[in-house]
Design a protein around this motif. Structure first.
Motif, PDB file in Angstrom:
ATOM      1  N   ILE A  98       0.835  -1.196   0.000  1.00 59.41           N
ATOM      2  CA  ILE A  98       0.000   0.000   0.000  1.00 59.41           C
ATOM      3  C   ILE A  98       0.868   1.244   0.000  1.00 59.41           C
ATOM      4  O   ILE A  98       1.890   1.315   0.696  1.00 59.41           O
ATOM      5  N   ASN A  99       0.479   2.217  -0.817  1.00 63.02           N
ATOM      6  CA  ASN A  99       1.209   3.476  -0.904  1.00 63.02           C
ATOM      7  C   ASN A  99       0.230   4.619  -1.101  1.00 63.02           C
ATOM      8  O   ASN A  99      -0.869   4.436  -1.631  1.00 63.02           O
ATOM      9  N   PHE A 100       0.643   5.810  -0.692  1.00 62.73           N
ATOM     10  CA  PHE A 100      -0.194   6.990  -0.783  1.00 62.73           C
ATOM     11  C   PHE A 100       0.556   8.097  -1.524  1.00 62.73           C
ATOM     12  O   PHE A 100       1.769   8.252  -1.380  1.00 62.73           O
ATOM     13  N   LYS A 101      -0.195   8.875  -2.290  1.00 63.06           N
ATOM     14  CA  LYS A 101       0.418   9.931  -3.081  1.00 63.06           C
ATOM     15  C   LYS A 101      -0.519  11.119  -3.174  1.00 63.06           C
ATOM     16  O   LYS A 101      -1.728  10.960  -3.368  1.00 63.06           O
ATOM     17  N   ALA A 102       0.036  12.322  -3.030  1.00 66.22           N
ATOM     18  CA  ALA A 102      -0.754  13.540  -3.206  1.00 66.22           C
ATOM     19  C   ALA A 102      -0.867  13.842  -4.690  1.00 66.22           C
ATOM     20  O   ALA A 102       0.128  13.845  -5.412  1.00 66.22           O
ATOM     21  N   GLY A 103      -2.091  14.080  -5.131  1.00 65.08           N
ATOM     22  CA  GLY A 103      -2.299  14.401  -6.534  1.00 65.08           C
ATOM     23  C   GLY A 103      -3.760  14.585  -6.835  1.00 65.08           C
ATOM     24  O   GLY A 103      -4.628  14.231  -6.034  1.00 65.08           O
ATOM     25  N   GLY A 104      -4.056  15.154  -7.985  1.00 61.64           N
ATOM     26  CA  GLY A 104      -5.428  15.377  -8.412  1.00 61.64           C
ATOM     27  C   GLY A 104      -6.153  14.070  -8.645  1.00 61.64           C
ATOM     28  O   GLY A 104      -5.555  13.025  -8.870  1.00 61.64           O
ATOM     29  N   VAL A 105      -7.468  14.131  -8.623  1.00 65.98           N
ATOM     30  CA  VAL A 105      -8.267  12.920  -8.715  1.00 65.98           C
ATOM     31  C   VAL A 105      -8.758  12.660 -10.136  1.00 65.98           C
ATOM     32  O   VAL A 105      -8.743  11.528 -10.590  1.00 65.98           O
ATOM     33  N   GLU A 106      -9.170  13.673 -10.850  1.00 60.71           N
ATOM     34  CA  GLU A 106      -9.797  13.447 -12.147  1.00 60.71           C
ATOM     35  C   GLU A 106      -8.809  13.552 -13.299  1.00 60.71           C
ATOM     36  O   GLU A 106      -8.354  12.556 -13.838  1.00 60.71           O
ATOM     37  N   SER A 107      -8.413  14.774 -13.642  1.00 59.57           N
ATOM     38  CA  SER A 107      -7.582  14.974 -14.820  1.00 59.57           C
ATOM     39  C   SER A 107      -6.162  14.478 -14.617  1.00 59.57           C
ATOM     40  O   SER A 107      -5.443  14.231 -15.592  1.00 59.57           O
ATOM     41  N   GLN A 108      -5.736  14.307 -13.364  1.00 58.82           N
ATOM     42  CA  GLN A 108      -4.355  13.926 -13.094  1.00 58.82           C
ATOM     43  C   GLN A 108      -4.204  12.451 -12.739  1.00 58.82           C
ATOM     44  O   GLN A 108      -3.220  12.048 -12.134  1.00 58.82           O
ATOM     45  N   LEU A 109      -5.172  11.635 -13.119  1.00 59.06           N
ATOM     46  CA  LEU A 109      -5.022  10.212 -12.879  1.00 59.06           C
ATOM     47  C   LEU A 109      -3.823   9.665 -13.634  1.00 59.06           C
ATOM     48  O   LEU A 109      -3.188   8.713 -13.219  1.00 59.06           O
ATOM     49  N   TYR A 110      -3.521  10.275 -14.770  1.00 57.57           N
ATOM     50  CA  TYR A 110      -2.323   9.894 -15.500  1.00 57.57           C
ATOM     51  C   TYR A 110      -1.184  10.775 -14.995  1.00 57.57           C
ATOM     52  O   TYR A 110      -1.200  11.991 -15.178  1.00 57.57           O
ATOM     53  N   ASP A 111      -0.197  10.164 -14.351  1.00 58.22           N
ATOM     54  CA  ASP A 111       0.897  10.918 -13.748  1.00 58.22           C
ATOM     55  C   ASP A 111       2.106  10.878 -14.670  1.00 58.22           C
ATOM     56  O   ASP A 111       2.475   9.822 -15.180  1.00 58.22           O
ATOM     57  N   GLY A 112       2.756  12.017 -14.874  1.00 56.94           N
ATOM     58  CA  GLY A 112       3.883  12.097 -15.785  1.00 56.94           C
ATOM     59  C   GLY A 112       5.056  11.238 -15.378  1.00 56.94           C
ATOM     60  O   GLY A 112       5.763  10.682 -16.210  1.00 56.94           O
ATOM     61  N   GLU A 113       5.290  11.104 -14.061  1.00 54.91           N
ATOM     62  CA  GLU A 113       6.436  10.344 -13.585  1.00 54.91           C
ATOM     63  C   GLU A 113       6.111   8.859 -13.419  1.00 54.91           C
ATOM     64  O   GLU A 113       6.936   7.998 -13.717  1.00 54.91           O
ATOM     65  N   ASN A 114       4.930   8.587 -12.919  1.00 56.04           N
ATOM     66  CA  ASN A 114       4.519   7.198 -12.703  1.00 56.04           C
ATOM     67  C   ASN A 114       3.129   6.983 -13.291  1.00 56.04           C
ATOM     68  O   ASN A 114       2.141   6.881 -12.562  1.00 56.04           O
ATOM     69  N   PRO A 115       3.045   6.943 -14.592  1.00 49.44           N
ATOM     70  CA  PRO A 115       1.726   6.840 -15.225  1.00 49.44           C
ATOM     71  C   PRO A 115       1.030   5.526 -14.902  1.00 49.44           C
ATOM     72  O   PRO A 115       1.680   4.485 -14.748  1.00 49.44           O
ATOM     73  N   ILE A 116      -0.277   5.595 -14.747  1.00 52.78           N
ATOM     74  CA  ILE A 116      -1.074   4.399 -14.547  1.00 52.78           C
ATOM     75  C   ILE A 116      -1.413   3.837 -15.917  1.00 52.78           C
ATOM     76  O   ILE A 116      -2.014   4.518 -16.744  1.00 52.78           O
ATOM     77  N   GLU A 117      -1.037   2.631 -16.146  1.00 53.37           N
ATOM     78  CA  GLU A 117      -1.227   2.019 -17.462  1.00 53.37           C
ATOM     79  C   GLU A 117      -2.708   1.771 -17.730  1.00 53.37           C
ATOM     80  O   GLU A 117      -3.445   1.305 -16.852  1.00 53.37           O
ATOM     81  N   GLU A 118      -3.139   2.087 -18.931  1.00 52.44           N
ATOM     82  CA  GLU A 118      -4.522   1.826 -19.299  1.00 52.44           C
ATOM     83  C   GLU A 118      -4.805   0.330 -19.224  1.00 52.44           C
ATOM     84  O   GLU A 118      -3.984  -0.505 -19.588  1.00 52.44           O
ATOM     85  N   GLY A 119      -5.992  -0.002 -18.718  1.00 46.43           N
ATOM     86  CA  GLY A 119      -6.398  -1.389 -18.629  1.00 46.43           C
ATOM     87  C   GLY A 119      -5.631  -2.200 -17.608  1.00 46.43           C
ATOM     88  O   GLY A 119      -5.564  -3.428 -17.713  1.00 46.43           O
ATOM     89  N   SER A 120      -5.081  -1.518 -16.562  1.00 42.96           N
ATOM     90  CA  SER A 120      -4.251  -2.225 -15.580  1.00 42.96           C
ATOM     91  C   SER A 120      -4.892  -2.325 -14.205  1.00 42.96           C
ATOM     92  O   SER A 120      -4.354  -2.997 -13.324  1.00 42.96           O
ATOM     93  N   VAL A 121      -6.011  -1.673 -13.990  1.00 44.84           N
ATOM     94  CA  VAL A 121      -6.601  -1.570 -12.655  1.00 44.84           C
ATOM     95  C   VAL A 121      -7.810  -2.507 -12.544  1.00 44.84           C
ATOM     96  O   VAL A 121      -8.686  -2.513 -13.410  1.00 44.84           O
TER      97      VAL A 121
END
Length: 318
Positions: A98-121
């Motif tokens: 488990i990890n926690f990160k400060a960041g936006g919820v809607e438009s920032q779901l894709y993070d420039g440094e650690n992007p969430i891969e599409e179809g991975s969740v």
């Protein structure tokens, strides 16, 4: 939500006084996930608007790995600081789960440094926060991109507490006392313009008061199916009983009336009102004083049972 992002906000108080979600509810969610043909535990869950991790840590019972995301660095710090304690309670040794990160919820779901891969969740959750999102259409479409086929999006919430029983002296009979308590709560929290009613951030608060009807109507049928919606709406002296097999049941029994002070002090509307007025009308003190005057209760002696009105929506990606 702006109030919870401020450095002055006491996030540990929020974690202490806000209700925590029971194992029975995660059982309901797990059963829904399995009904969509998915194994439990799922591999990866993403908790949006995670706050102090109240809803995030229990996800470890139905997910191998969990990430919590919140706009407020204050909340994220508290969630992270609680990590050792919460994992010990859950009897989990692997802190990397488990990890926690400060960041936006809607438009920032894709993070420039650690992007969430599409179809991975496998599972996306949002507890007590989606009413603050600004663009539901974008949110639902983005969540669908991140989810695997048959992946689940689940959001849930609680509205206002209802005092369902009390013990101790009373000026009036039980039914009248409970109705008085309900009316006095709504007076100070919403209706009287001298208190916190005008200081709620809207449309968010109105959305949650209306049991997320505004959110649910934005669910795109082209992307999601198998919608499951549950709403537990109680009133004073109601004969309806919460059912842990179907409802999100949040209760506190046998607490002193004064313990409500801690909960009311976490309201964002109260923080905005206090910042704007200096609490010139003594919101919490006035609330208790009227309860004592009208019902003959004692904030230090009267014991009460509370049930929150709640709701949840589960959907799965087509």
């Amino acid at each position: 939500m702006a109030t919870y992002s401020k450095a002055s906000f006491k996030s540990l108080n929020y974690n202490t006084f806000r209700p925590h979600y029971p194992p029975s509810f995660y059982g309901i969610l797990g059963d829904y996930i399995k009904s969509r043909g998915n194994p439990v535990p799922v591999k990866y869950a993403l908790d949006l608007g995670c706050g102090t991790g109240v809803a995030t840590y229990p996800l470890l019972n139905i997910a191998e790995r969990v990430d919590g995301l919140d706009l407020s660095p204050v909340m994220i710090k508290t969630a992270t600081d609680l990590k050792q304690k919460r994992l010990k309670e859950l009897e989990i040794d692997d802190s990397s789960r488990i990890n926690f990160k400060a960041g936006g919820v809607e438009s920032q779901l894709y993070d420039g440094e650690n992007p969430i891969e599409e179809g991975s969740v496998d599972l996306i959750t949002a507890a007590q926060c989606i009413h603050w999102f600004k663009d539901y259409d974008t949110f639902f479409s983005t969540a669908a991109k991140l989810l695997k086929p048959k992946g689940v999006l689940a959001y849930w919430y609680y509205v206002d507490p209802v005092i369902t029983s009390f013990s101790g002296p009373s000026k009036v009979e039980k039914a009248t006392a409970l109705k008085n308590a309900y009316d006095i709560y709504f007076k100070y929290v919403y209706e009287d313009p001298e208190y916190i009613g005008p200081y709620w951030e809207n449309p968010g608060r109105e959305i949650i008061k209306n049991f997320y009807v505004e959110v649910d109507k934005h669910i795109p049928e082209s992307l999601y199916g198998n919608k499951k919606v549950n709403k537990l709406e109680l009133h004073p002296n109601t004969s309806k009983e919460p059912n842990e097999k179907d409802d999100l049941v949040l209760v506190r029994k046998g607490i002193k009336l004064k313990e409500l002070e801690g909960y009311l002090s976490t309201y964002s509307g109260f923080h905005s009102y206090k910042e704007a007025t200096g609490d010139k009308k003594d919101f919490i003190g006035s609330f208790f004083a009227e309860l004592e005057q009208v019902n003959g209760w004692d904030r230090n002696e009267t014991e009460i049972d509370i049930v929150w009105n709640t709701g949840y929506t589960f959907i799965s990606k087509k």
